[in-house]
Scaffold this active site. Structure first.
Site: not given
Ligand code: NAD
Length: 344
Positions: A11, A36-37, A61, A125-127, A149-150, A153, A178
């Site tokens: 991701g 790989l969603t 997972i 996340t801060d959310e 979502y929040a 999390k 973010n």
């Molecule tokens: P993303 O959606 O880009 O990536 C998520 C990845 O998880 C993808 O590669 C997807 O294929 C994989 N995935 C989803 N469900 C799965 C499963 N059941 N088993 C295995 N793999 C699975 O998300 P991101 O933006 O890279 O965020 C990564 C983490 O960081 C998340 O936990 C998110 O909550 C947290 N986060 C994101 C942000 C942001 O701004 N993007 C901010 C704070 C926290």
């Protein structure tokens, strides 16, 4: 020697983290477990995919057999990114978010305990703190998530921290603001706006565009996550902030400039329920205890990000087109996310 299992490593943030950690001399193996969603892409790993240190496993997972096999194969550390991450989608798919984010985390912590994992970093996340009209949330602040979502999390944070309490699993939780940077899926606000403006397409803002987010470069978040992996105290939460606060209207102004577009490209639509007006975290703990300090200036980071999307249409055009097809074939509810994301 560290043998790191990275969930969600294909991701946006996970792939940046893999590219970073694979360079560390004491990290001899990196296993990426990713389902790989629609959000995950092997291409995000770039040349790291070719490294002798890397092993990629396509798997879920929530698949306890796979998770246990990987943790039992010499894994010392787990960094858990895998999640359903898009706020807008969560409005219409909350059960799926709870399943992946909460149950998935439970399966991972159970396996981590079984295999005596030395450090489990749960990325959050801060959310989870919910909206704050004023002030900032420290790690002690109550969890008041609003959007599904929040909520998912926050629940997964409690699952991870509960495993520290009940099982003694050495868990740390990171909560960042973010993230932005190259390789983010074009459903999220910055790549969505950039990829539309580059094609002279309109973009939409909710209400008056007043919603405030703190924008942190993805590489700064990954540096903080590595600091927590190496030096975080088990059972502790670390806020990773220190980006730049911008309303969505201010952010749009930057993106219009970077894409040579004008405010004529922007339309305003009514706000949606629980569109949190502002998030804000206090990150002094990570700064003082771990030496965490964001390095990227917003202006530079946004320019670099817009340039990456300008130079790599082959990376996002198929994803943008796939999103459009989903909208056209299925549903009004999914149309809104493509038009007016909530900033995450
Ligand atoms: P993303 O959606 O880009 O990536 C998520 C990845 O998880 C993808 O590669 C997807 O294929 C994989 N995935 C989803 N469900 C799965 C499963 N059941 N088993 C295995 N793999 C699975 O998300 P991101 O933006 O890279 O965020 C990564 C983490 O960081 C998340 O936990 C998110 O909550 C947290 N986060 C994101 C942000 C942001 O701004 N993007 C901010 C704070 C926290």
């Amino acid at each position: 020697m560290r043998h790191v299992l990275v969930t969600g490593g294909a991701g946006f943030i996970g792939s940046h983290f893999v590219k970073r950690i694979i360079k560390a001399e004491d990290v001899t193996h990196v296993i990426v477990l990713d389902a790989l969603t629609y959000a995950g892409h092997i291409e995000n790993l770039g040349t790291a995919f070719l490294s002798d240190k890397l092993r990629f496993v396509q798997g879920n997972i929530q698949d306890s057999a796979v998770v246990n096999a990987l943790m039992g194969a010499g894994t010392t550390d787990v960094v858990h990114f895998a999640a359903e991450s898009h706020v807008d989608r969560s409005y219409h798919a909350a059960a799926g978010f709870l399943s992946t984010n909460v149950l998935g985390t439970q399966i991972l912590v159970d396996a981590a305990h079984r295999h005596d994992i030395e450090k489990f970093v749960h990325v959050s996340t801060d959310e989870v703190y919910g909206p704050l009209a004023q002030g900032t949330a420290t790690e002690e602040a109550p969890l008041r998530p609003t959007v599904p979502y929040a909520v998912s999390k926050a629940a997964s944070d409690l699952v991870a921290l509960g495993a520290y309490q009940t099982l003694g699993l050495p868990v740390c939780v990171t909560r960042s603001s973010n993230n932005y940077g190259p390789y983010q899926h074009p459903e999220k606000i910055i790549p969505l706006f950039v990829t539309r403006l580059l094609r002279s397409l309109p973009v939409t803002l909710h209400d008056r565009g007043q919603h405030v987010r703190n924008w942190l470069h993805v590489e700064d978040n990954c540096a903080g996550i590595e600091a927590v992996l190496r030096h975080g105290r088990p059972g502790e939460i670390y806020n990773l902030g220190g980006g730049t606060d911008l309303s969505s209207k201010e952010l749009t102004g930057h993106l219009l400039n970077l894409c040579d577009a004008t405010w004529d490209a922007v339309t305003y639509i009514p706000d949606r329920p629980a569109n949190d007006v502002r998030y804000s975290i206090d990150w002094a703990k990570a700064r003082d205890q771990l030496g965490y300090r964001p390095q990227h200036r917003l202006e530079d980071g946004l320019a670099e990000t817009a340039e990456w999307y300008r130079r790599n249409p082959d990376r996002w055009a198929p994803l943008a087109a796939a999103g459009l097809r989903t909208v056209l074939s299925s549903a009004r509810p999914l149309l809104a996310p493509l038009e007016a994301p909530r900033g995450h």
